[in-house]
Scaffold this active site. Structure first.
Site, PDB file in Angstrom:
ATOM      1  N   LYS A  14       0.821  -1.185  -0.014  1.00  0.00           N
ATOM      2  CA  LYS A  14       0.039  -0.002  -0.108  1.00  0.00           C
ATOM      3  C   LYS A  14       0.920   1.238   0.083  1.00  0.00           C
ATOM      4  O   LYS A  14       0.513   2.094  -0.535  1.00  0.00           O
ATOM      5  CB  LYS A  14      -0.961  -0.084   1.235  1.00  0.00           C
ATOM      6  CG  LYS A  14      -1.854  -1.252   1.160  1.00  0.00           C
ATOM      7  CD  LYS A  14      -2.985  -0.918   2.256  1.00  0.00           C
ATOM      8  CE  LYS A  14      -2.494  -0.954   4.057  1.00  0.00           C
ATOM      9  NZ  LYS A  14      -1.749  -2.542   3.985  1.00  0.00           N
ATOM     10  N   ARG A  89     -10.005   0.641   9.046  1.00  0.00           N
ATOM     11  CA  ARG A  89      -9.357  -0.773   9.329  1.00  0.00           C
ATOM     12  C   ARG A  89     -10.692  -1.392  10.119  1.00  0.00           C
ATOM     13  O   ARG A  89     -10.420  -2.737  10.403  1.00  0.00           O
ATOM     14  CB  ARG A  89      -8.187  -0.484  10.033  1.00  0.00           C
ATOM     15  CG  ARG A  89      -6.881  -1.199   9.364  1.00  0.00           C
ATOM     16  CD  ARG A  89      -5.845  -0.601  10.331  1.00  0.00           C
ATOM     17  NE  ARG A  89      -4.423  -1.422   9.973  1.00  0.00           N
ATOM     18  CZ  ARG A  89      -3.344  -1.096   9.461  1.00  0.00           C
ATOM     19  NH1 ARG A  89      -3.478   0.432   9.040  1.00  0.00           N
ATOM     20  NH2 ARG A  89      -2.372  -1.626   9.315  1.00  0.00           N
ATOM     21  N   ARG A 128      11.286  -6.283   5.005  1.00  0.00           N
ATOM     22  CA  ARG A 128      11.232  -4.853   5.267  1.00  0.00           C
ATOM     23  C   ARG A 128      11.565  -4.562   6.681  1.00  0.00           C
ATOM     24  O   ARG A 128      12.360  -3.365   6.924  1.00  0.00           O
ATOM     25  CB  ARG A 128       9.631  -4.276   5.216  1.00  0.00           C
ATOM     26  CG  ARG A 128       9.459  -2.866   5.396  1.00  0.00           C
ATOM     27  CD  ARG A 128       7.915  -2.540   5.086  1.00  0.00           C
ATOM     28  NE  ARG A 128       7.106  -3.099   6.282  1.00  0.00           N
ATOM     29  CZ  ARG A 128       5.734  -2.960   6.152  1.00  0.00           C
ATOM     30  NH1 ARG A 128       5.166  -2.367   5.090  1.00  0.00           N
ATOM     31  NH2 ARG A 128       4.872  -3.522   6.996  1.00  0.00           N
ATOM     32  N   ARG A 134      11.144  -0.979  12.388  1.00  0.00           N
ATOM     33  CA  ARG A 134       9.670  -1.118  12.984  1.00  0.00           C
ATOM     34  C   ARG A 134       9.556  -2.392  13.671  1.00  0.00           C
ATOM     35  O   ARG A 134       9.777  -3.356  13.255  1.00  0.00           O
ATOM     36  CB  ARG A 134       8.528  -1.179  11.738  1.00  0.00           C
ATOM     37  CG  ARG A 134       8.261   0.216  11.187  1.00  0.00           C
ATOM     38  CD  ARG A 134       7.301   0.013  10.195  1.00  0.00           C
ATOM     39  NE  ARG A 134       5.878  -0.679  10.366  1.00  0.00           N
ATOM     40  CZ  ARG A 134       4.898  -0.648   9.685  1.00  0.00           C
ATOM     41  NH1 ARG A 134       4.825  -0.200   8.509  1.00  0.00           N
ATOM     42  NH2 ARG A 134       3.961  -1.230  10.292  1.00  0.00           N
ATOM     43  N   ARG A 146      -0.824  -9.435  13.175  1.00  0.00           N
ATOM     44  CA  ARG A 146      -1.392  -8.332  12.364  1.00  0.00           C
ATOM     45  C   ARG A 146      -2.094  -8.887  11.218  1.00  0.00           C
ATOM     46  O   ARG A 146      -2.918  -8.307  10.963  1.00  0.00           O
ATOM     47  CB  ARG A 146      -0.051  -7.561  11.893  1.00  0.00           C
ATOM     48  CG  ARG A 146       0.506  -6.545  12.755  1.00  0.00           C
ATOM     49  CD  ARG A 146       1.991  -6.226  12.530  1.00  0.00           C
ATOM     50  NE  ARG A 146       1.914  -5.152  11.219  1.00  0.00           N
ATOM     51  CZ  ARG A 146       2.888  -4.760  10.631  1.00  0.00           C
ATOM     52  NH1 ARG A 146       3.981  -5.647  10.925  1.00  0.00           N
ATOM     53  NH2 ARG A 146       2.786  -4.014   9.673  1.00  0.00           N
TER      54      ARG A 146
HETATM   55  P1  AMP Z   1       0.555   0.239   9.098  1.00  0.00           P
HETATM   56  O1  AMP Z   1       1.685   1.104   8.831  1.00  0.00           O
HETATM   57  O2  AMP Z   1      -0.739   0.746   8.217  1.00  0.00           O
HETATM   58  O3  AMP Z   1       0.719  -1.196   8.649  1.00  0.00           O
HETATM   59  O4  AMP Z   1       0.112   0.387  10.602  1.00  0.00           O
HETATM   60  C1  AMP Z   1       1.061   0.122  11.619  1.00  0.00           C
HETATM   61  C2  AMP Z   1       0.097  -0.042  12.749  1.00  0.00           C
HETATM   62  O5  AMP Z   1      -0.534   1.290  13.161  1.00  0.00           O
HETATM   63  C3  AMP Z   1      -1.091  -1.060  12.895  1.00  0.00           C
HETATM   64  O6  AMP Z   1      -0.672  -2.454  13.099  1.00  0.00           O
HETATM   65  C4  AMP Z   1      -2.015  -0.262  13.989  1.00  0.00           C
HETATM   66  O7  AMP Z   1      -1.293  -0.805  15.257  1.00  0.00           O
HETATM   67  C5  AMP Z   1      -1.890   0.999  13.770  1.00  0.00           C
HETATM   68  N1  AMP Z   1      -2.664   1.369  12.756  1.00  0.00           N
HETATM   69  C6  AMP Z   1      -2.650   2.109  11.647  1.00  0.00           C
HETATM   70  N2  AMP Z   1      -3.678   2.520  10.937  1.00  0.00           N
HETATM   71  C7  AMP Z   1      -4.651   2.362  11.886  1.00  0.00           C
HETATM   72  C8  AMP Z   1      -6.125   2.165  11.820  1.00  0.00           C
HETATM   73  N3  AMP Z   1      -6.772   2.752  10.695  1.00  0.00           N
HETATM   74  N4  AMP Z   1      -6.771   1.702  12.763  1.00  0.00           N
HETATM   75  C9  AMP Z   1      -6.248   1.116  13.934  1.00  0.00           C
HETATM   76  N5  AMP Z   1      -5.021   0.998  14.309  1.00  0.00           N
HETATM   77  C10 AMP Z   1      -4.302   1.466  13.043  1.00  0.00           C
END
Ligand code: AMP
Length: 191
Positions: A14, A89, A128, A134, A146
């Protein structure tokens, strides 16, 4: 106004595709994951509240995410459109987004869903993790969690947009440029 949800499991690409889409279509990128990481980096109150959820691979509570997105949308009154990456999400977040955008008369036009098999996702995330720094990219347990959370809480969001006839699946495996071409074809049909 071109508002797009870019959907898919962690590691689907993404972030990579968002960068290309915002450049070509001049959209504002709203990645909730990036926004949270920025808050954590800056040591804000929101960052402190979100950190534990993120490190464990769980979702941050809806109300925190929704408020953060609403603030970010409000900062870009002249935008040509937004690409939402990693948001919504949950169905609650999707409903809140519809309400926010409805008030501004600028609904979501399209959900692009990147489709990638679980094994490929794990390989990509671990790779990654070698450079991203991270915590949530670093071990099998966090990555599996996740993916589990995605299946349980996030997949229903796809149905939410399917019911609105906005869902478009995209094969997320292959060359980055090829995937981007498929994405552009889907966007050009609705824009
Ligand atoms: P990402 O970079 O999109 O993979 O997001 C990393 C982490 O941020 C996720 O595993 C969640 O813990 C948190 N996070 C990101 N976006 C959301 C969302 N829309 N709702 C809830 N938690 C989020």
């Amino acid at each position: 106004m071109l508002n797009i949800v870019l959907f898919g499991p962690p590691g689907a690409g993404k972030g990579t595709q968002s960068e290309k889409i915002i450049e070509k279509y001049d959209l504002v990128h709203i990645s909730t994951g990036d926004l949270f990481r920025k808050h954590i980096g800056e040591g804000t109150e929101l960052g402190k509240l979100a950190q534990e959820y993120i490190d464990d691979g769980n979702l941050v509570p809806d109300e925190l995410v929704i408020r953060m997105v609403e603030v970010k949308i409000g900062l870009h009154k002249d935008a040509n459109g937004f690409i939402f990456d990693g948001f919504p999400r949950t169905v609650t977040q999707a409903e809140a987004l519809d309400e926010m955008l409805g008030k501004r008369n600028m609904p979501i036009k399209l959900m692009l869903a990147l489709e990638v098999e679980d094994e490929e996702l794990k390989t990509r995330i671990l790779l990654r993790g070698k450079t991203s720094g991270r915590v949530d990219d670093q071990n099998d347990e966090k990555i599996n969690n996740r993916i589990k959370v995605y299946k349980k809480e996030t997949i229903p969001v796809a149905d939410y947009y399917r019911k609105q006839s906005k869902y478009k699946g995209i094969n997320g495996v292959g060359r980055i440029e090829g995937i981007f071409n498929d994405i552009c074809m889907a966007i050009d049909l609705v824009k």
